[in-house]
Design a protein around this motif. Structure first.
Motif, PDB file in Angstrom:
ATOM      1  N   HIS A 225     -87.585 -31.875  22.294  1.00 53.58           N
ATOM      2  CA  HIS A 225     -86.591 -32.263  21.287  1.00 53.58           C
ATOM      3  C   HIS A 225     -85.182 -32.230  21.865  1.00 53.58           C
ATOM      4  O   HIS A 225     -84.213 -32.014  21.134  1.00 53.58           O
ATOM      5  N   GLU A 247     -79.663 -31.576  20.896  1.00 54.90           N
ATOM      6  CA  GLU A 247     -80.907 -31.346  20.174  1.00 54.90           C
ATOM      7  C   GLU A 247     -81.240 -32.581  19.330  1.00 54.90           C
ATOM      8  O   GLU A 247     -80.361 -33.163  18.689  1.00 54.90           O
ATOM      9  N   LYS A 249     -83.807 -34.548  16.419  1.00 52.11           N
ATOM     10  CA  LYS A 249     -84.786 -34.453  15.334  1.00 52.11           C
ATOM     11  C   LYS A 249     -85.925 -35.428  15.628  1.00 52.11           C
ATOM     12  O   LYS A 249     -85.753 -36.405  16.364  1.00 52.11           O
ATOM     13  N   ASP A 250     -87.076 -35.179  15.027  1.00 52.24           N
ATOM     14  CA  ASP A 250     -88.241 -36.035  15.265  1.00 52.24           C
ATOM     15  C   ASP A 250     -87.917 -37.506  15.039  1.00 52.24           C
ATOM     16  O   ASP A 250     -88.300 -38.372  15.841  1.00 52.24           O
ATOM     17  N   ILE A 253     -85.974 -39.485  17.912  1.00 51.14           N
ATOM     18  CA  ILE A 253     -86.530 -39.660  19.253  1.00 51.14           C
ATOM     19  C   ILE A 253     -86.944 -41.105  19.560  1.00 51.14           C
ATOM     20  O   ILE A 253     -86.599 -41.625  20.627  1.00 51.14           O
TER      21      ILE A 253
END
Length: 283
Positions: A225, A247, A249-250, A253
């Motif tokens: 992530h 960082e 988040k899903d 990506i």
């Protein structure tokens, strides 16, 4: 293989009618700047198979990348089509956790013989890779940008080592990357280790979803992530690498992979960043 389609995929626009060191260096660097080092097939429900037409379709037609068996395996085919004399070699990567080397056929590298000289090519080693081929006939340091490499031999085994900008020099701290022999191999020799790296908790490729691509002046790396941006120091400044981490988040990506790496997956990715289990057998 459609050679011109492959050359277009990697952004090589120069003439390539005759095999030369200039062509070899150029296609090597173009490949590094265009084809990601990635294992996303493993984490999106797929299986990597070492079949050259399949690798060609994935990397050239689908504009994906791959790990060493894929990138170097396909690159060796391109070099053969361009008229180079190519030999596949087996490498063993040094494990950063255990300090020991991986098993034979752990890594696939390519040797090119040209005009009486031998060159080590590797477009499938990610962030620790070198941008242009290294001479196998030179024992001293070989400077490439912010890094210095050397190849030393010991009892029939060759060792690739490197230094960072801040400690370069013959007496600086050398770090071993991998070792290899000059025994000729074929792509099928690596099938078992290709499966190992897709299924073993001792392999980084099973434990972490990753994608990294060399950029002019730096490198972009996705892992789990995180998105990591690295800026290389200017040559001769002695400055350190500059690294920033974001960082993710899903849901971010897929867009990051498409926009920054040119990678569009056919199936949903399951991000992964787990600890690597030290392998039970040490080499």
């Amino acid at each position: 293989m459609d050679v011109q389609a492959y050359l277009s995929r990697i952004g090589f626009a120069g003439p390539a009618e005759e095999p030369s060191l200039e062509v070899l260096r150029s296609v090597h660097k173009c490949h590094q700047l265009s084809v990601p080092f990635e294992n996303l097939t493993v984490h999106s429900g797929g299986l990597v198979q070492l079949d050259l037409p399949l690798l060609y379709d994935k990397i050239v037609n689908q504009r994906r990348g791959g790990f060493c068996f894929e990138n170097n395996g396909l690159f060796s085919w391109l070099l053969c089509k361009l008229g180079f004399r190519v030999t596949l070699l087996s490498g063993q990567v040094k494990n950063l956790i255990t300090g020991r080397y991986g098993p034979p056929q752990d890594h696939l590298v390519v040797m090119v013989s040209l005009n009486g000289r031998r060159w080590l090519c590797d477009v499938g080693f990610g962030a620790a890779g070198f941008t242009v081929p290294l001479s196998l006939d030179v024992t001293g340091p070989q400077e490439l940008g912010h890094r210095v490499y050397r190849i030393r031999e010991n009892v029939g085994m060759s060792y690739l080592e490197w230094q960072q900008e801040e400690n370069r020099g013959q007496d600086g701290d050398w770090m071993e990357i991998y070792k290899f022999t000059l025994k000729p191999r074929c792509l099928e020799d690596f099938a078992e280790m290709c499966q190992y790296h897709q299924s073993s908790p001792s392999s980084i490729f099973f434990c972490k979803s990753l994608c990294t691509l060399l950029k002019p002046g730096g490198r972009l790396t996705y892992i789990g992530h995180k998105l990591i941006s690295t800026t290389f120091p200017s040559e001769g400044t002695g400055a350190e690498l500059e690294t920033t981490t974001k960082e993710l988040k899903d849901e971010e990506i897929p867009g990051i992979l498409a926009e920054l790496f040119g990678v569009v997956l056919k199936s949903p990715l399951v991000p992964k960043d787990e600890a690597i289990t030290p392998p039970p057998v040490m080499y």
